[in-house]
Every structure is written in C-alpha cells, then in structure tokens.
Scaffold this active site. Sequence first.
Site: not given
Length: 293
Positions: A147, A171, A236, A271, A262, A239
């Site tokens: 990120r 995160k 992004h 994806y 994630h 990524r």
Amino acid sequence: MTEADHALVDRFLDMMAAEAGAARNTLLAYRRDLEAGAQALGEVGTADVPALQKLGAAWRELAPSTVARRASALRRFYGFLLDEGLRDDDPSAALPRPVHQRPLPRILDAHEVEVMFREAEDRAASGQPLALRNLALLELLYGSGLRATELVSLPRGALRPGQPFLILKGKGAKERLVPISERAHAAAARWGETLPKEGQWLFPGGKAHLSRVRLFQIVRAMAAVAGIAPDRVSPHVLRHAFATHLLAGGADLRVLQALLGHADIATTQIYTHVDSARLVELVNARHPLADKR
C-alpha cells in the site's frame, strides 16, 4: 458539530485506535463521515430513528458508495454508544442501505508495466539519485503489492541483505509477511547508497518520509514518460496490477489474500472478476471431469 458530539466522537475514535488498531488515515476517514452525519442531523450523538430515516433523502445526490460508507461509520458509532452505556438504544437500523456494485479495479496490462520498468531502468542507469529512487519505488509497488502508506513509511533498515521478505504492520495493526524480490532488493540498495547514513526513512521527504501525495505524483510522472495516460496510473493501480498478474500466473486466492493484507477473502475475490477468462480456462483444464465427454 456540537461540543457534546465532539466529545462522543473523540471517545469513539480513541476506542477504534486502542481496541481495533485503526490507522491514522482510517480514524480521519471515520471523523469526516461522522462530521458529515452531524451536519445532516444537527446532533449525531442523540439522533433518533425518524432523524436517521431522513438521511436517505438528504444524501440522495451522493454516490451510493459514499452513502454506504457514511452509514457504516454511523452504524459502528451507535453500536459503540450502546455498548458504553452512552445511549439506551441503537437507532442504526434506520440508516440508509444503498445497493451498489463494487467497481472493478483499474489495472495495467503486463506490457504496459514492462514499458514503465524499461523507462525507469534506463533512467536509473545514469546513477542520478532521483532516478534510482523512482525505480526502487516502482519495484516495491508492483513487485510486492505494498500500500502507498506502507511503502512511503518504510524505515531505513527495513530491507536487509539476505532477508527476502518484510514484516509489515498494515491496516488494523495486523502484521503480514511481504516477499521482496532480488530486483527490488537491488534497486532499494542502490537508492540507499545515495542517502545519508543517519536518516530514519528509506524514502525521506521534507521533515519526515515521502508523502502519499508526492508518491502519487511520482508514479503518474513515470507513467507519462512511458507513454501511458497518467490518469490511468496510481500507486493503488500498481498494487492491483500486482494482484491481477499474480492471479493470472496461477497464484492461489488465499495466498493472494495474505500478500495483500486483506482481512476478508471477499475483498480479494474481486480480482477473480478481472481475470475471469483465465479462471474458466483453469476449470476446463484442471477439473477432474474436464477430459470426460
């Protein structure tokens, strides 16, 4: 926002930081959404069901994704107030629940990425520090799926010789293992040689590390040099390209989830829509009944 609302929001954000491990940018996003709620409601902390039922009309000009995000922030806020005994009820059932389709991520195809790398490598061959920096940024963005915040805030000693991975806290303060290719190691090492030894950051900028905004500008400038429309490229997007190209190469979805950090596999599954043709081909080739007619 009233003084009472400010106090409640501050308590809520303190909880999010301490218990949920929310990052600074996440906390800022929650504050903005709660302030937007307060603006529409008058007082957000004491709003009742009839007041919340009017939000759908008040926010009808906004994108469904924005309404959903604001409603989610309010829902979590009211749940916190109830848990803490600061309210006797939870009115969040009255919040709007817009139906929206999650957009597919924008990506670059493999050839476009190759062109960006070729241009970056040609410029880095001059040995100019900024060209070396840009190549290192590109290698780490596309080669590891970092990120933007994770990349710009890497400490100076994050990449160590002989250690082909990073342990990052992303995160939600969750740690994950990120593989670092030999190419990225080499590019980062060449860039590191141009830095003063006492520096704290791998990518310094101003009084601290490189900002996300500056990274965005650098990536778009690199795209323009490679002949790619700058508005198609961002950190992004690179990524997303990392994830999509790995999936196209046969990566397992669970492995991809871990690499991207994630929390929910549903986030990673987007994806599969991007590369649906390869997945159909995979089923036809690998399914036990594929060769039985």
